[in-house]
Design a protein around this motif. Structure first.
Motif, PDB file in Angstrom:
ATOM      1  N   GLY A  69      16.066  -8.839 -37.773  1.00 48.26           N
ATOM      2  CA  GLY A  69      15.021  -9.650 -38.459  1.00 48.26           C
ATOM      3  C   GLY A  69      13.708  -9.373 -37.824  1.00 48.26           C
ATOM      4  O   GLY A  69      12.881 -10.069 -38.041  1.00 48.26           O
ATOM      5  N   THR A  70      13.442  -8.365 -36.888  1.00 48.06           N
ATOM      6  CA  THR A  70      12.266  -7.734 -36.448  1.00 48.06           C
ATOM      7  C   THR A  70      12.327  -6.454 -36.432  1.00 48.06           C
ATOM      8  O   THR A  70      13.308  -5.778 -36.033  1.00 48.06           O
ATOM      9  CB  THR A  70      12.141  -8.433 -35.037  1.00 48.06           C
ATOM     10  OG1 THR A  70      10.567  -7.949 -34.666  1.00 48.06           O
ATOM     11  CG2 THR A  70      13.167  -8.120 -33.961  1.00 48.06           C
ATOM     12  N   ALA A  71      11.133  -5.579 -36.769  1.00 50.53           N
ATOM     13  CA  ALA A  71      11.017  -4.233 -36.487  1.00 50.53           C
ATOM     14  C   ALA A  71      10.525  -3.884 -35.188  1.00 50.53           C
ATOM     15  O   ALA A  71      10.538  -2.596 -34.596  1.00 50.53           O
ATOM     16  CB  ALA A  71      10.073  -3.824 -37.562  1.00 50.53           C
ATOM     17  N   ASP A  72      10.271  -4.825 -34.228  1.00 50.15           N
ATOM     18  CA  ASP A  72       9.856  -4.347 -32.840  1.00 50.15           C
ATOM     19  C   ASP A  72      11.101  -4.666 -31.966  1.00 50.15           C
ATOM     20  O   ASP A  72      11.629  -5.563 -31.566  1.00 50.15           O
ATOM     21  CB  ASP A  72       9.087  -5.758 -32.553  1.00 50.15           C
ATOM     22  CG  ASP A  72       8.068  -5.258 -31.242  1.00 50.15           C
ATOM     23  OD1 ASP A  72       8.562  -4.407 -30.485  1.00 50.15           O
ATOM     24  OD2 ASP A  72       7.017  -5.890 -30.849  1.00 50.15           O
ATOM     25  N   LEU A  73      11.380  -3.463 -31.241  1.00 49.12           N
ATOM     26  CA  LEU A  73      12.355  -3.247 -30.457  1.00 49.12           C
ATOM     27  C   LEU A  73      12.294  -4.112 -29.134  1.00 49.12           C
ATOM     28  O   LEU A  73      13.148  -4.439 -28.784  1.00 49.12           O
ATOM     29  CB  LEU A  73      12.644  -1.747 -30.044  1.00 49.12           C
ATOM     30  CG  LEU A  73      13.920  -1.400 -29.494  1.00 49.12           C
ATOM     31  CD1 LEU A  73      15.069  -1.179 -30.527  1.00 49.12           C
ATOM     32  CD2 LEU A  73      13.616  -0.117 -28.570  1.00 49.12           C
ATOM     33  N   ARG A  74      10.965  -4.293 -28.665  1.00 51.40           N
ATOM     34  CA  ARG A  74      10.656  -5.090 -27.626  1.00 51.40           C
ATOM     35  C   ARG A  74      11.404  -6.659 -27.603  1.00 51.40           C
ATOM     36  O   ARG A  74      11.646  -7.387 -26.917  1.00 51.40           O
ATOM     37  CB  ARG A  74       9.504  -5.379 -27.198  1.00 51.40           C
ATOM     38  CG  ARG A  74       8.849  -3.988 -26.801  1.00 51.40           C
ATOM     39  CD  ARG A  74       7.398  -3.987 -26.920  1.00 51.40           C
ATOM     40  NE  ARG A  74       6.883  -4.279 -28.063  1.00 51.40           N
ATOM     41  CZ  ARG A  74       5.428  -4.286 -28.503  1.00 51.40           C
ATOM     42  NH1 ARG A  74       4.640  -4.047 -27.343  1.00 51.40           N
ATOM     43  NH2 ARG A  74       4.996  -4.477 -29.423  1.00 51.40           N
ATOM     44  N   GLU A  75      11.662  -7.167 -28.794  1.00 45.99           N
ATOM     45  CA  GLU A  75      12.169  -8.510 -29.157  1.00 45.99           C
ATOM     46  C   GLU A  75      13.529  -8.521 -29.673  1.00 45.99           C
ATOM     47  O   GLU A  75      14.092  -9.580 -29.844  1.00 45.99           O
ATOM     48  CB  GLU A  75      11.483  -9.073 -30.612  1.00 45.99           C
ATOM     49  CG  GLU A  75       9.720  -8.896 -30.474  1.00 45.99           C
ATOM     50  CD  GLU A  75       9.282  -9.384 -31.670  1.00 45.99           C
ATOM     51  OE1 GLU A  75       9.911  -9.806 -32.654  1.00 45.99           O
ATOM     52  OE2 GLU A  75       7.732  -9.475 -31.634  1.00 45.99           O
ATOM     53  N   ILE A  76      14.422  -7.232 -29.419  1.00 44.91           N
ATOM     54  CA  ILE A  76      15.586  -7.178 -29.851  1.00 44.91           C
ATOM     55  C   ILE A  76      16.464  -7.391 -28.560  1.00 44.91           C
ATOM     56  O   ILE A  76      16.209  -6.509 -27.457  1.00 44.91           O
ATOM     57  CB  ILE A  76      16.148  -5.998 -30.298  1.00 44.91           C
ATOM     58  CG1 ILE A  76      15.192  -6.028 -31.922  1.00 44.91           C
ATOM     59  CG2 ILE A  76      17.709  -5.545 -30.833  1.00 44.91           C
ATOM     60  CD1 ILE A  76      15.365  -4.644 -32.700  1.00 44.91           C
ATOM     61  N   ASP A  77      17.590  -8.283 -28.513  1.00 41.76           N
ATOM     62  CA  ASP A  77      18.205  -8.340 -27.262  1.00 41.76           C
ATOM     63  C   ASP A  77      19.028  -6.935 -27.040  1.00 41.76           C
ATOM     64  O   ASP A  77      19.604  -6.189 -27.875  1.00 41.76           O
ATOM     65  CB  ASP A  77      19.529  -9.515 -27.425  1.00 41.76           C
ATOM     66  CG  ASP A  77      20.350  -9.626 -26.159  1.00 41.76           C
ATOM     67  OD1 ASP A  77      21.405  -9.136 -26.188  1.00 41.76           O
ATOM     68  OD2 ASP A  77      19.821 -10.480 -25.294  1.00 41.76           O
ATOM     69  N   ALA A  78      19.167  -6.505 -25.931  1.00 44.22           N
ATOM     70  CA  ALA A  78      19.674  -5.285 -25.301  1.00 44.22           C
ATOM     71  C   ALA A  78      21.196  -5.108 -25.856  1.00 44.22           C
ATOM     72  O   ALA A  78      21.856  -4.089 -25.842  1.00 44.22           O
ATOM     73  CB  ALA A  78      19.706  -5.183 -23.849  1.00 44.22           C
TER      74      ALA A  78
ATOM     75  N   GLY B  99       6.209   5.949 -29.221  1.00 44.51           N
ATOM     76  CA  GLY B  99       6.250   4.654 -28.537  1.00 44.51           C
ATOM     77  C   GLY B  99       7.299   3.903 -27.866  1.00 44.51           C
ATOM     78  O   GLY B  99       7.427   3.398 -26.989  1.00 44.51           O
ATOM     79  N   VAL B 100       8.548   4.196 -28.483  1.00 48.33           N
ATOM     80  CA  VAL B 100       9.738   3.721 -28.072  1.00 48.33           C
ATOM     81  C   VAL B 100      10.490   4.431 -26.963  1.00 48.33           C
ATOM     82  O   VAL B 100      10.875   4.179 -25.974  1.00 48.33           O
ATOM     83  CB  VAL B 100      10.987   3.433 -29.021  1.00 48.33           C
ATOM     84  CG1 VAL B 100      12.128   2.989 -28.662  1.00 48.33           C
ATOM     85  CG2 VAL B 100      10.418   2.252 -30.095  1.00 48.33           C
ATOM     86  N   GLY B 101      10.443   5.931 -27.221  1.00 51.28           N
ATOM     87  CA  GLY B 101      10.841   6.860 -26.252  1.00 51.28           C
ATOM     88  C   GLY B 101      10.263   6.667 -25.018  1.00 51.28           C
ATOM     89  O   GLY B 101      10.795   6.870 -24.010  1.00 51.28           O
ATOM     90  N   GLU B 102       8.934   6.563 -24.941  1.00 52.50           N
ATOM     91  CA  GLU B 102       8.110   6.470 -23.724  1.00 52.50           C
ATOM     92  C   GLU B 102       8.352   5.118 -23.143  1.00 52.50           C
ATOM     93  O   GLU B 102       8.135   5.169 -21.698  1.00 52.50           O
ATOM     94  CB  GLU B 102       6.637   6.887 -24.034  1.00 52.50           C
ATOM     95  CG  GLU B 102       6.308   8.075 -24.504  1.00 52.50           C
ATOM     96  CD  GLU B 102       5.160   8.248 -25.085  1.00 52.50           C
ATOM     97  OE1 GLU B 102       4.163   7.524 -24.577  1.00 52.50           O
ATOM     98  OE2 GLU B 102       4.740   9.103 -26.166  1.00 52.50           O
ATOM     99  N   ASN B 103       8.611   3.932 -23.577  1.00 46.84           N
ATOM    100  CA  ASN B 103       8.395   2.814 -23.287  1.00 46.84           C
ATOM    101  C   ASN B 103       9.735   1.872 -22.901  1.00 46.84           C
ATOM    102  O   ASN B 103       9.628   0.908 -22.337  1.00 46.84           O
ATOM    103  CB  ASN B 103       7.415   1.988 -23.848  1.00 46.84           C
ATOM    104  CG  ASN B 103       5.799   2.352 -23.889  1.00 46.84           C
ATOM    105  OD1 ASN B 103       5.285   2.252 -22.813  1.00 46.84           O
ATOM    106  ND2 ASN B 103       5.521   3.040 -24.755  1.00 46.84           N
ATOM    107  N   ALA B 104      10.892   2.378 -23.720  1.00 43.74           N
ATOM    108  CA  ALA B 104      12.060   1.357 -23.718  1.00 43.74           C
ATOM    109  C   ALA B 104      13.020   2.161 -22.893  1.00 43.74           C
ATOM    110  O   ALA B 104      14.014   2.834 -23.375  1.00 43.74           O
ATOM    111  CB  ALA B 104      12.353   1.513 -25.160  1.00 43.74           C
ATOM    112  N   ALA B 105      12.941   1.918 -21.582  1.00 43.68           N
ATOM    113  CA  ALA B 105      13.993   2.298 -20.672  1.00 43.68           C
ATOM    114  C   ALA B 105      15.398   1.906 -21.026  1.00 43.68           C
ATOM    115  O   ALA B 105      16.315   2.832 -20.707  1.00 43.68           O
ATOM    116  CB  ALA B 105      13.589   2.115 -19.203  1.00 43.68           C
ATOM    117  N   VAL B 106      15.508   0.987 -21.488  1.00 47.10           N
ATOM    118  CA  VAL B 106      16.964   0.385 -21.774  1.00 47.10           C
ATOM    119  C   VAL B 106      17.561   1.251 -22.888  1.00 47.10           C
ATOM    120  O   VAL B 106      18.609   1.599 -22.762  1.00 47.10           O
ATOM    121  CB  VAL B 106      16.846  -1.083 -22.419  1.00 47.10           C
ATOM    122  CG1 VAL B 106      16.002  -1.310 -23.656  1.00 47.10           C
ATOM    123  CG2 VAL B 106      18.019  -1.703 -22.645  1.00 47.10           C
ATOM    124  N   VAL B 107      16.552   1.577 -23.879  1.00 48.63           N
ATOM    125  CA  VAL B 107      17.256   2.894 -24.674  1.00 48.63           C
ATOM    126  C   VAL B 107      17.740   3.823 -24.212  1.00 48.63           C
ATOM    127  O   VAL B 107      18.734   4.532 -24.621  1.00 48.63           O
ATOM    128  CB  VAL B 107      16.100   2.915 -26.051  1.00 48.63           C
ATOM    129  CG1 VAL B 107      16.446   4.059 -26.834  1.00 48.63           C
ATOM    130  CG2 VAL B 107      15.791   1.710 -26.716  1.00 48.63           C
TER     131      VAL B 107
END
Length: 341
Positions: A231-240, A274-282
């Motif tokens: 429901g969102t394209a923003d990975l920051r808003e998606i539960d891990a 953007g995701v690769g650099e900032n999403a440590a969870v990924v």
């Protein structure tokens, strides 16, 4: 020639940077109007998404080249027009400054036929120039070069993760495989793009549900991917622990393993974008899935640096995306070929 104006026109954004002789960023903006007050550049380098089969290196733009670029629009209808709009606008602003086109597809022209060829009739492949072109080449080229400098690795997989996302297998500095194909829709799950789906599904939707090809294309491009799953394209808003994250990570990890096959092994894995650099969870979740290849991370959330865990066989790095440096490099090389124009 010292100062290069880099024009990076995406499908929904415009990034402008003025780089000095030592690649120092002298100016930066996202609005062309601001450029009018900047020092005049010695050359302009443009990111052009598609070079087709003709353009395999950066090229000085002349009327013939400009016409050829326009003819490639059918291969990248969402991206190519924006690139060419940027080219025309800046050329009007600086009519006497040489312009160089640098292509996102060019880095992937070294992919061997086995990886680039679709198993479809030869007359289709030849008549329509159908092959796996790959994209994000400027990012993959710059990232892999930086990783090789830092680690000495020969077999590298680069992961450009952003709104668009793709992987690249790099062997001795050359692209040997990538996840995007004839279009930027193939491969990984992205922000609003589906990534790879069964082509039979597309046929089923058109034949049995009465959807037009345009409706299917619009949905796969703009209403799929993370947006459709969460429901969102923003990975920051998606539960891990959500299904969306599981699908996203599964596709990345499985594709890294595939890229490792193409590279003949895996010595270094690099995350950028953007995701690769900032999403440590990924990064952490992908590394967990790739433990059998020797990938393990001790990731403190850095946006630039090595995150390899102690005793891991594969080195894992976070590399800031600097397409501007790759474009400036290509621009200077092209002008050198043309006698320093």
């Amino acid at each position: 020639m010292t100062r290069v104006l880099v024009v990076n026109a995406g499908s929904s954004s415009l990034k402008l940077r003025l780089l000095g002789a030592d690649d120092t960023v002298e100016r930066s903006a996202e609005d062309l109007a601001e450029v009018r007050d900047w020092p005049a550049p010695d050359a302009v380098g443009h990111r052009i998404v598609h070079g087709g089969t003709r353009f395999t290196d950066p090229v000085l733009v002349d009327p013939d080249v400009r016409t050829a670029l326009d003819e490639l629009t059918a291969l990248a209808p969402l991206h190519q027009p924006k690139s060419l709009d940027g080219l025309d606008a800046v050329s009007e602003l600086y009519p006497d400054v040489p312009a160089v086109a640098c292509f996102d597809t060019a880095f992937h022209t070294t992919i061997p036929d086995a990886a680039a060829t679709y198993a479809i009739p030869a007359q289709w492949r030849e008549r329509y120039a159908i092959r796996r072109y790959g994209f994000h080449g400027l990012s993959h080229a710059g990232c892999s070069r930086r990783v090789a400098e830092l680690t000495g690795a020969r077999r590298i997989v680069t992961a450009h993760l952003g709104a668009g996302a793709s992987l690249c297998a790099v062997l001795d500095g050359r692209s040997v495989d990538t996840t995007m194909g004839f279009t930027p829709l193939e491969g990984l799950v992205m922000a609003t793009r589906s990534g790879s789906v069964d082509p039979g599904l597309v046929l089923w939707l058109t034949e049995h549900e009465g959807l037009s090809p345009h409706e299917v294309a619009e949905t796969l491009e703009k209403r799929s991917g993370l947006l459709a799953l969460a429901g969102t394209a923003d990975l920051r808003e998606i539960d891990a622990d959500s299904l969306a994250m599981q699908v996203y990570v599964h596709r990345i990890a499985a594709s890294v393993a595939s890229m490792a096959v193409s590279a003949g092994g895996l010595e270094a894995l690099a995350f950028t974008g953007g995701v690769g650099e900032n999403a440590a969870v990924v990064r952490t979740k992908v590394a967990e899935r790739l433990a059998f290849l020797g990938v393990a991370v001790d990731d403190d959330g850095t946006t630039d640096g090595e995150v390899t865990a102690r005793d891991a066989a594969v080195r894992t790095l976070v590399v800031p995306a600097r397409e501007d440096l790759e474009i400036a490099r290509g621009t200077r090389a092209a002008l050198h070929v043309h006698g320093g124009r």
